[in-house]
Design a protein around this motif. Sequence first.
Motif, mmCIF file in Angstrom:
data_model
loop_
_atom_site.group_PDB
_atom_site.id
_atom_site.type_symbol
_atom_site.label_atom_id
_atom_site.label_comp_id
_atom_site.label_asym_id
_atom_site.label_seq_id
_atom_site.Cartn_x
_atom_site.Cartn_y
_atom_site.Cartn_z
ATOM 1 N N TYR A 1 70.096 43.655 -38.287
ATOM 2 C CA TYR A 1 68.694 43.739 -38.724
ATOM 3 C C TYR A 1 68.589 44.321 -40.122
ATOM 4 C CZ TYR A 1 63.810 45.297 -38.848
ATOM 5 O OH TYR A 1 62.511 45.520 -39.210
ATOM 6 N N HIS A 2 69.553 45.192 -40.474
ATOM 7 C CA HIS A 2 69.518 45.802 -41.797
ATOM 8 C C HIS A 2 69.638 44.777 -42.915
ATOM 9 C CE1 HIS A 2 73.804 45.527 -40.776
ATOM 10 N NE2 HIS A 2 74.029 45.453 -42.070
ATOM 11 N N ASP A 3 70.222 43.603 -42.643
ATOM 12 C CA ASP A 3 70.261 42.552 -43.660
ATOM 13 C C ASP A 3 68.849 42.161 -44.085
ATOM 14 O OD1 ASP A 3 72.990 42.410 -43.732
ATOM 15 O OD2 ASP A 3 73.152 40.559 -42.555
ATOM 16 N N PHE A 4 67.944 42.137 -43.120
ATOM 17 C CA PHE A 4 66.577 41.706 -43.396
ATOM 18 C C PHE A 4 65.770 42.821 -44.062
ATOM 19 C CE2 PHE A 4 68.363 39.100 -40.141
ATOM 20 C CZ PHE A 4 67.970 37.820 -40.481
ATOM 21 N N THR A 5 65.976 44.049 -43.621
ATOM 22 C CA THR A 5 65.225 45.144 -44.233
ATOM 23 C C THR A 5 65.665 45.386 -45.669
ATOM 24 O OG1 THR A 5 66.769 46.777 -43.287
ATOM 25 C CG2 THR A 5 64.774 46.277 -42.026
ATOM 26 N N ARG A 6 66.969 45.309 -45.929
ATOM 27 C CA ARG A 6 67.412 45.568 -47.306
ATOM 28 C C ARG A 6 67.061 44.405 -48.228
ATOM 29 N NH1 ARG A 6 73.719 44.418 -48.181
ATOM 30 N NH2 ARG A 6 74.084 42.776 -46.652
ATOM 31 N N THR A 7 67.040 43.183 -47.684
ATOM 32 C CA THR A 7 66.655 42.049 -48.508
ATOM 33 C C THR A 7 65.172 42.112 -48.851
ATOM 34 O OG1 THR A 7 68.337 40.721 -47.381
ATOM 35 C CG2 THR A 7 66.734 39.536 -48.689
ATOM 36 N N MET A 8 64.342 42.438 -47.870
ATOM 37 C CA MET A 8 62.922 42.606 -48.156
ATOM 38 C C MET A 8 62.676 43.777 -49.101
ATOM 39 S SD MET A 8 61.017 40.252 -46.802
ATOM 40 C CE MET A 8 59.371 40.960 -46.724
ATOM 41 N N ALA A 9 63.479 44.823 -48.971
ATOM 42 C CA ALA A 9 63.289 46.005 -49.815
ATOM 43 C C ALA A 9 63.449 45.673 -51.288
ATOM 44 C CB ALA A 9 64.269 47.105 -49.408
ATOM 45 N N ILE A 10 64.484 44.913 -51.644
ATOM 46 C CA ILE A 10 64.745 44.645 -53.056
ATOM 47 C C ILE A 10 63.992 43.419 -53.560
ATOM 48 C CG2 ILE A 10 66.827 43.274 -52.638
ATOM 49 C CD1 ILE A 10 66.232 45.726 -55.545
ATOM 50 N N ASN A 11 63.830 42.397 -52.715
ATOM 51 C CA ASN A 11 63.204 41.156 -53.177
ATOM 52 C C ASN A 11 61.691 41.150 -53.045
ATOM 53 O OD1 ASN A 11 65.772 40.203 -53.673
ATOM 54 N ND2 ASN A 11 65.839 38.815 -51.923
ATOM 55 N N TYR A 12 61.145 42.031 -52.206
ATOM 56 C CA TYR A 12 59.696 42.043 -52.004
ATOM 57 C C TYR A 12 59.064 43.405 -52.257
ATOM 58 C CZ TYR A 12 55.102 41.572 -49.831
ATOM 59 O OH TYR A 12 53.750 41.588 -49.607
ATOM 60 N N PHE A 13 59.464 44.406 -51.473
ATOM 61 C CA PHE A 13 58.788 45.696 -51.592
ATOM 62 C C PHE A 13 58.985 46.340 -52.960
ATOM 63 C CE2 PHE A 13 59.322 45.554 -46.857
ATOM 64 C CZ PHE A 13 57.974 45.407 -46.574
ATOM 65 N N ALA A 14 60.176 46.235 -53.525
ATOM 66 C CA ALA A 14 60.424 46.854 -54.828
ATOM 67 C C ALA A 14 59.525 46.277 -55.919
ATOM 68 C CB ALA A 14 61.898 46.740 -55.210
ATOM 69 N N PRO A 15 59.502 44.949 -56.130
ATOM 70 C CA PRO A 15 58.627 44.450 -57.192
ATOM 71 C C PRO A 15 57.146 44.680 -56.918
ATOM 72 C CG PRO A 15 59.619 42.623 -55.977
ATOM 73 C CD PRO A 15 60.327 43.867 -55.553
ATOM 74 N N VAL A 16 56.749 44.633 -55.646
ATOM 75 C CA VAL A 16 55.340 44.911 -55.341
ATOM 76 C C VAL A 16 54.983 46.341 -55.722
ATOM 77 C CG1 VAL A 16 53.669 45.213 -53.476
ATOM 78 C CG2 VAL A 16 55.081 43.160 -53.548
ATOM 79 N N GLN A 17 55.812 47.318 -55.312
ATOM 80 C CA GLN A 17 55.504 48.709 -55.641
ATOM 81 C C GLN A 17 55.513 48.940 -57.148
ATOM 82 O OE1 GLN A 17 58.117 51.721 -54.005
ATOM 83 N NE2 GLN A 17 56.857 53.391 -54.784
ATOM 84 N N LEU A 18 56.498 48.385 -57.831
ATOM 85 C CA LEU A 18 56.561 48.559 -59.281
ATOM 86 C C LEU A 18 55.314 48.002 -59.947
ATOM 87 C CD1 LEU A 18 60.282 47.723 -60.205
ATOM 88 C CD2 LEU A 18 59.237 49.964 -59.879
ATOM 89 N N MET A 19 54.926 46.814 -59.560
ATOM 90 C CA MET A 19 53.786 46.187 -60.225
ATOM 91 C C MET A 19 52.476 46.886 -59.910
ATOM 92 S SD MET A 19 54.769 42.156 -60.216
ATOM 93 C CE MET A 19 56.462 41.689 -60.668
ATOM 94 N N LEU A 20 52.289 47.300 -58.663
ATOM 95 C CA LEU A 20 51.058 48.019 -58.327
ATOM 96 C C LEU A 20 50.902 49.259 -59.189
ATOM 97 C CD1 LEU A 20 51.040 47.809 -54.419
ATOM 98 C CD2 LEU A 20 49.548 46.571 -56.011
#
Length: 286
Positions: free
Chosen positions: A128-147
């Motif tokens: 499951y960690h494959d999915f959480t770490r992939t979402m973390a860098i490919n989705y959550f990181a750019p969203v947080q940075l941009m907000l």
Amino acid sequence: MYDYTLLERLLFRFPSFDHQKMKSELDRKTILITGASSGIGQAFAFLLADTTAHLILVARRESDMNAMKSEIEKGSATVTVFPADLRIEEERNGLLAYLHQLPDGLDVLVSNAGISINRPIIESFDRYHDFTRTMAINYFAPVQLMLSLIPLLEKKNGQIVNVSTINVLLHPFPHWAAYQASKAAFDTWFRSAGPELTIKNISTTTLYLPLVKTPMIKPTLAYKHSPAMSPVHVAELIGHALYTKRTVYKPWWLFLGQVTSLVFRRPIDWMVPALLKRKERDSRNG
């Protein structure tokens, strides 16, 4: 220039790049580059060496970025190295705290950091960690940075460049669920936010890229002999976007894949499982 084969020269035809126009656009500006220690981010940073821009390089490998800093600052650009693992929220918060105290603000964000995972679902039951770490860098990181950074970019009539993939515009492929879902999530977010950013005088650009010759594709043996773009070529596309404000780049042939994905969706849905079954049977018998 890019050490392309004849096929690659045909596949990767994009607008010509004017280095002087890019330099005039970016001189004296502050530019944040994520995923800066290798591949596209590294190539783009070196492309700016003869500008008077302030480059903020972000990635995990501090030693690699320090080596880049030494080389780039032989030119006229200045470099700040900020080591951070953008999968970790606390480290993203540290980066944002630094950016918000910059005396000259922020002009450009090149959102390039990402991770790719090629793994069948049946081999992912305990990962499951494959999915959480992939979402973390490919989705959550750019969203947080941009907000957090949109107010800074608004003050400078800034620009955001999102380095994406053609996969988000095509029929999904087996074995790439984690990667494709995370990239598609951010692509949808960014396209949704785009009109709101436009009225804030923030330009947005998305590069929908095919394979690129970066360390990220090396684990996938099937890609070893596949046509792939040069990171230097992609860096020039980013530079081109920054002086033209073009909103989208994608290969000229991508529309064929999009039409195929739409028109032949049902046959593809039937054929792909059949091909997977045959591959699994051949693997057992081999």
